[in-house]
Motif scaffolding. Structure first.
Motif: not given
Length: 169
Positions: A23-45
């Protein structure tokens, strides 16, 4: 959008066991999504994140890590029945207001802005030079979380003296 079943990454770690993750970053934001799989795809694209780790069961993402440069965000499914459900709300439950947001430094903020807009990000503060001198913009992702993106953070000419902050209280 409906979530899709995914195979669990080969980097899956059994519950209760530590992963060999640098881990390079020592502060890591945590987010929650209702549809996490779709959110992961969207955040990447839309934002250019790279999935580093996904631990999931069925339609529930228990833990995911996405990287961008030396930074990382972690996320999981909202309303997953964990203790976090009592402590966190989603943006649509607060009228879209946030008490925190993520700032991500990107190499080419103009290209990043165009990519995010093309992916459907809702721009709330257009790309411009902000009062602190940094070229940046703010937008919402597909579930309403607020994100800031900008160029490298300018260095301060003089570091503030810590003893002066005590006088402000």
């Amino acid at each position: 959008m409906a979530s899709r079943d995914r195979s669990i990454s080969s980097r899956h770690v059994e519950p209760g066991r530590a992963a060999n993750v640098s881990t390079v970053s020592t502060i890591i934001p945590w987010l929650r999504y209702r549809n996490a799989f779709v959110a992961i795809d969207w955040l990447c694209s839309a934002f250019g994140f790279q999935p580093q780790f996904i631990q999931a069961e069925g339609h529930t993402v228990h833990h995911a890590r996405l990287t961008c440069g030396d930074g990382m965000v972690m996320l999981g499914s909202a309303d997953d029945g964990t203790e976090s459900d009592r402590h966190m709300l989603q943006p649509d439950e607060t009228g879209g207001r946030e008490t925190q947001s993520c700032f991500v430094v990107v190499d080419d903020v103009d290209a990043h802005y165009a990519q995010a807009v093309d992916a459907g990000a809702e721009v709330v503060i257009p790309l411009s030079v902000q009062e602190h001198g940094m070229r940046s913009y703010a937008c919402r992702d597909i579930e309403g979380h607020l994100w800031w993106f900008g160029c490298a953070i300018p260095r301060l000419e003089v570091a503030p003296a810590m003893h002066r902050f005590g006088a402000l209280h």
